[in-house]
Design a protein around this motif. Structure first.
Motif, short mmCIF file in Angstrom:
data_model
loop_
_atom_site.label_atom_id
_atom_site.label_comp_id
_atom_site.label_asym_id
_atom_site.label_seq_id
_atom_site.Cartn_x
_atom_site.Cartn_y
_atom_site.Cartn_z
N SER A 190 53.86 43.60 27.40
CA SER A 190 53.25 42.28 27.51
C SER A 190 52.47 42.17 28.81
O SER A 190 52.63 42.99 29.72
N LEU A 191 51.64 41.14 28.90
CA LEU A 191 50.88 40.91 30.12
C LEU A 191 51.81 40.73 31.31
O LEU A 191 51.56 41.27 32.39
N ASP A 192 52.89 39.99 31.13
CA ASP A 192 53.84 39.77 32.23
C ASP A 192 54.46 41.08 32.69
O ASP A 192 54.67 41.31 33.89
N GLU A 193 54.76 41.97 31.74
CA GLU A 193 55.36 43.26 32.07
C GLU A 193 54.36 44.16 32.80
O GLU A 193 54.75 44.97 33.65
N VAL A 220 45.19 39.37 43.86
CA VAL A 220 44.20 39.48 42.80
C VAL A 220 44.33 38.26 41.90
O VAL A 220 45.43 37.87 41.53
N SER A 221 43.21 37.67 41.55
CA SER A 221 43.26 36.44 40.76
C SER A 221 43.85 36.71 39.37
O SER A 221 43.60 37.78 38.78
N PRO A 222 44.61 35.77 38.83
CA PRO A 222 45.17 35.93 37.48
C PRO A 222 44.10 36.19 36.43
O PRO A 222 44.34 36.93 35.47
N THR A 223 42.92 35.61 36.62
CA THR A 223 41.84 35.81 35.65
C THR A 223 41.42 37.27 35.58
O THR A 223 41.21 37.81 34.49
N LYS A 224 41.31 37.92 36.74
CA LYS A 224 40.93 39.34 36.76
C LYS A 224 42.00 40.19 36.09
O LYS A 224 41.69 41.16 35.37
N ILE A 225 43.26 39.87 36.35
CA ILE A 225 44.36 40.63 35.74
C ILE A 225 44.33 40.48 34.22
O ILE A 225 44.46 41.46 33.48
N GLU A 226 44.15 39.25 33.75
CA GLU A 226 44.12 39.00 32.32
C GLU A 226 42.93 39.69 31.66
O GLU A 226 43.04 40.23 30.55
N ASP A 227 41.80 39.67 32.34
CA ASP A 227 40.60 40.31 31.80
C ASP A 227 40.80 41.81 31.69
O ASP A 227 40.41 42.43 30.69
N TYR A 228 41.41 42.42 32.71
CA TYR A 228 41.68 43.86 32.68
C TYR A 228 42.64 44.19 31.55
O TYR A 228 42.44 45.17 30.82
N TYR A 229 43.67 43.39 31.38
CA TYR A 229 44.66 43.63 30.33
C TYR A 229 44.00 43.59 28.96
O TYR A 229 44.26 44.43 28.09
N HIS A 274 43.74 47.15 26.62
CA HIS A 274 44.97 46.89 25.87
C HIS A 274 45.65 48.17 25.42
O HIS A 274 46.88 48.30 25.46
N ASP A 275 44.85 49.16 25.00
CA ASP A 275 45.43 50.42 24.51
C ASP A 275 46.20 51.17 25.59
O ASP A 275 47.11 51.94 25.28
N ASP A 276 45.82 50.96 26.84
CA ASP A 276 46.50 51.66 27.94
C ASP A 276 47.95 51.22 28.08
O ASP A 276 48.77 51.92 28.68
N PHE A 277 48.27 50.06 27.54
CA PHE A 277 49.62 49.52 27.69
C PHE A 277 50.42 49.65 26.39
O PHE A 277 51.50 49.06 26.26
N LEU A 325 44.00 47.31 40.50
CA LEU A 325 42.80 46.59 40.91
C LEU A 325 42.63 46.60 42.44
O LEU A 325 41.51 46.72 42.95
N LEU A 326 43.75 46.50 43.15
CA LEU A 326 43.68 46.57 44.61
C LEU A 326 43.24 47.96 45.07
O LEU A 326 42.45 48.09 46.02
#
Length: 325
Positions: free
Chosen positions: A288-291, A162-171, A175-178, A300-301
């Motif tokens: 965090s995003l990394d976590e 999954v592209s990093p852009t999609k992951i960042e956009d989802y995060y 945001h509240d989910d995390f 996403l997959l």
């Protein structure tokens, strides 16, 4: 035999599926008939009820009357749709001239006997007989389950990255989910100021006296048992762990901003006097995003795979003759 073993091997490993729950939960049915025809193959009402029976039992314990009737109808419609989709998948399997080797089915039957019956084949056979199932019928149903699982795996191909852009956009959008829920462990003393007009000043003076005792080292819980008029008085004013939006807004503002161990000043609200103590705090932290990256990627997959599967099933429906009754 067409090259189908790889997908099948991947699915045979799912030995934990609750097969017996659906196979043996059905209730005896007197009336039967044709529920649907799928490319000339019949699906009966008894098959629909057999699939929906476990959830129907739960609904009957929760609902009655028209609510129950409506939910049962909805449940059976979903069960029929599922059976139609299964039939389409099995027909696609046969059309492609795929085959499942007998030893795959034998292995699955062995797993069921081992995991659900402690390896006792006789108990397994007796259970089948008690439910009016022959060994051949159960074996056929199990083969169909394997076909459906393997065909779904075979036809649902997803990108492994999954592209990093999609992951960042989802995060960013979720945001509240995390963020974990913020909670405090609260004790509270409430002194009513509304007993009557004449005693209102005396009640405020009492609240000030109580606060003074606490400031001098009195135990909060024992003081609450003596003076508090809140419903938690007998428990020493203990509200336990609470989330935001539990207290009235003015009290919440103080409580969630107080340091652990601190005792509040007197808070006047709705004509009463409150003294709060926050004993502990937890939550309110954001990963965090990394976590969160790995979990987001998996989600996403899964969503992509579900979308591909739905489109594949829709294409099978579009090419089929399906009639429901």
């Amino acid at each position: 035999m067409r090259p189908f073993a790889i997908a099948l091997l991947a699915m045979v490993g799912l030995a934990g599926l609750p097969i017996f729950c659906s196979a043996f939960a059905e209730e005896p049915q007197v009336v039967d008939g044709i529920a649907a025809i799928v490319n000339g193959e019949v699906i009966t009402y008894s098959q629909v009820r057999s699939l929906s029976a476990p959830r129907e039992k739960l609904l009957r314990s929760q609902l009655t009357g028209k609510d129950l009737e409506s939910k049962l109808l909805e449940l059976r419609q979903l069960a029929l749709r599922d059976l139609i989709d299964r039939r389409l998948v099995i027909q696609a399997f046969k059309k492609e001239s795929y085959q499942i080797p007998d030893h795959f089915v034998d292995q699955r039957m062995h797993e069921i006997i081992r995991d659900s019956f402690g390896g006792d084949r006789n108990t397994f056979i007796k259970t089948l007989e008690a439910q009016n199932y022959s060994l051949g019928e159960f074996r056929e149903k199990e083969m169909e389950r394997m076909i459906v699982a393997a065909m779904r795996s075979h036809n649902v191909k997803t990108n492994s990255i999954v592209s990093p852009t999609k992951i960042e956009d989802y995060y960013r959008k979720h945001h509240d989910d995390f963020t974990t829920k913020e909670e405090i462990k609260l004790r509270l003393i409430m002194i009513s100021g509304q007993k009557d007009t004449a005693s209102a000043p005396a009640q405020k003076a009492l609240a000030e006296e109580v606060l003074g005792r606490l400031a001098s080292g009195a135990e909060f819980d024992r003081t609450a048992q003596v003076y508090s008029e809140d419903s938690t008085r007998d428990n020493g004013g203990d509200w336990g762990w609470i989330e935001r939006n539990t207290l009235a807004a003015p009290l919440e503002k103080f409580a969630f901003n107080m340091p652990v161990g601190r005792i509040s000043n007197i808070i006047e609200y709705a004509g009463n006097y409150y003294i709060l103590k926050v004993e502990d705090k937890r939550g309110g932290t954001t990963r965090s995003l990394d976590e969160a990256r790995s979990d987001i990627e998996k989600k996403l997959l899964q969503e992509e795979a579900q979308g591909i599967q739905e489109r594949w099933i829709a294409s099978l429906r579009a090419k089929a003759y399906i009639k429901t009754f």
